[in-house]
Design a protein around this motif. Structure first.
Motif: not given
Ligand code: 16G
Ligand code: ZN
Length: 524
Positions: A64-66, A272-278
């Motif tokens: 759930a990313s960020h 970074f965000d929670g799943d490291a795509d940002r």
């Protein structure tokens, strides 16, 4: 071969639906983790069918990313590492809401409609972020996939972009790289080390890992970079909570330092965000002011770097930049006037940017929030390769551009790859963060969230820059905007939260805040 309906239904009965309606949105399914097991089971089924339909491996990323640690989500990854094809998003939504006893017929309908071959070889590749709920949800995906076929590959904990990369590697028979986590580090670090120039001081950087997967993954990367880089990781999950007062989303929205990190003026920092795509860059200026270098700053730096290499080599390729309505007005102006590249504005959501970027020989896309990458078309790669082989002045720049392509995760925005891309450009230009930040000055900007009874009442057009409903709202916004120097503002319903988002920018901080709150007041 056919689906064994009896087995399917007996397994499915362990995954009854909660009383919630699920929709596959821009970020897949995303909600409270304890509601998601039935959805995960169904996505295991769908991923296996998608794999048979494409005769390729399909990815399932659990994240759930960020969003807060209590949330989770799932996204399917198509064969080339891209987002799930649109037409399959509606299958995802209907399966996610399908009662256990109706699943057999729902799957048969998909098989019939798509004409897929149930005998085709298939594989589901799954991974998850560091959320504690992830393990159980991964088991549900596997249970679903196994109802259709026995092959699956569980990669455990990965960043979202790492799974995208691996899926593409598998489906291109290794041409994109080795389909492993180690292969990913090796590909990126080799390209990075080749591109470093000069005898510059060892690069030091502080990383806010959002207490998520990126913290551990960047530590892994460090091993491949040797002495060239000195990465200190903060918010690495050992004590803090995922995305809690840290991470790229927190930093962007609040425009302040994340908690859990101590920063001296001019130290280079990334979040970074929670799943490291940002990824976002930031530093403290000499006036002690917080300075943020966001997705727009990255796209301008990257586009001008590529443009420069192409013109040095006198190679004509169609280079374009894709942004969303959130892009700072000054960045758009800079790209058009100073870098001299075409800029397109599309709706929020990675797939819209990615899609548009495919229209260019080289498409650079970034959301202001720090999600973005570069895509090189086959035509571009072929031309660059042919120029690289020419034995005169053009070849040097084009060989460098080939190495640069290897540094980029073209499948999706990737905090780690973007970090290496930006560091490479800064190194080659001899820039520090202040030099980079001085390329143009952002207009002050503000984002607000407004809770309303029904956010779907707000309808937007023109890549979300204008509203058509409720009636009269756009006229009110226009009136407010026209009274403010360099003013711009828009509102849009969030695709991931039950809120309406308000964006405003203007010449000064106080005008910006006034404009944002005035527009927010019109939305209530
Ligand atoms: C999702 C999108 C992201 C977008 C954000 C907007 C993907 C993979 N992610 O996280 O690109 O910026 O939604 O959220 O597409 P919002 O609709 O709540 O503003
Ligand atoms: Zn993310």
């Amino acid at each position: 071969m056919s689906i064994n309906i009896e087995t399917l239904q007996s397994v499915a009965s362990q995954y009854p639906l909660p009383a919630v309606k699920f929709t596959y949105g821009t970020a897949g399914f995303r909600t409270k983790a304890d509601l998601l097991e039935p959805v995960m089971f169904r996505m295991g089924l769908l991923a296996a069918l998608r794999s048979k339909a494409t005769q390729a491996s399909i990815g399932v990323m659990i994240t759930a990313s960020h969003n807060p640690v209590e949330d989770n989500g799932v996204k399917l990854i198509d064969p080339m590492g891209e987002m799930l094809k649109d037409s399959w998003e509606s299958y995802a939504t209907s399966l996610a809401n399908c009662r256990a006893e109706d699943l057999g017929s729902a799957l048969e309908a998909i098989v019939k409609e798509t004409g897929l071959d149930l005998n085709a070889k298939s594989c589901v590749c799954l991974a998850r972020d560091t959320r504690p709920s992830g393990l159980k949800l991964a088991e549900a995906v596997i249970e679903g996939a196994k109802c259709i076929q026995k092959d699956y590959q569980d990669y455990g904990i990965l960043s979202t972009p790492q799974l995208h990369y691996i899926v593409r590697c598998i489906n291109t028979n290794g041409q994109y790289g080795e389909p492993t986590e180690e292969g990913y580090y090796r590909k990126l670090s080799n390209a990075f080390l080749k591109l470093q120039i000069g005898d510059q001081a060892k690069l030091g950087v502080k990383v806010d890992g959002a207490n998520g997967v990126g913290a551990d993954k960047i530590k892994q990367l460090q091993k491949y970079l040797g002495n060239s880089v000195n990465i200190s990781v903060f918010n690495d999950g050992t004590s803090g909570k995922l995305n809690d007062k840290c991470g790229a989303d927190y930093v962007k929205i609040n425009q302040c330092l994340p908690e859990g990190i101590r920063v001296q003026p001019h130290e280079k920092c990334v979040s970074f965000d929670g799943d490291a795509d940002r990824i976002l860059y930031f530093y403290i200026g000499k006036d002690n002011e917080f300075k943020l270098l966001d997705g727009d700053k990255m796209s301008t730096l990257i586009a001008s770097f590529i443009k420069d290499l192409l013109s040095k080599a006198n190679l004509k390729l169609n280079l374009g930049v894709i942004q969303t309505a959130y892009a700072n007005g000054r960045s758009t102006e800079y790209l058009q006037k100073s870098v001299d590249v075409p800029v397109s504005c599309v709706k929020t959501g990675v797939k819209h940017l990615h899609h548009k970027a495919l229209e260019y020989d080289i498409g650079v896309y970034f959301e202001a929030n720090g999600h973005g990458t570069v895509i090189f078309s086959d035509v571009a790669v072929e031309k660059i390769k042919s120029y690289a082989l020419l034995s005169h002045i053009r070849s040097k720049e084009m060989s460098e551009l080939l190495d640069f392509i290897n540094l980029v995760n073209e499948t999706v925005g990737d905090a780690i790859s973007d970090f290496l891309v930006i560091e490479t450009i800064l190194n080659r230009k001899g820039y520090n963060l202040n030099d980079w930040n001085s390329m143009y000055s952002d207009l002050p900007n503000r984002q607000l969230k407004v809770k309303v009874k029904d956010r779907t009442v707000i309808k937007t057009i023109k890549a979300e820059t204008e509203t058509t409903s409720p009636e009269g709202l756009q006229e009110e916004i226009n009136k407010l905007v026209s009274a403010v120097k360099a003013g711009r503002s828009f509102v849009r319903p969030s695709g991931t939260e039950d809120v309406v988002r308000v964006y405003a920018e203007a010449e000064t901080r106080s005008l910006t805040d006034e404009l944002a709150y005035a527009v927010a007041n019109k939305v209530y």
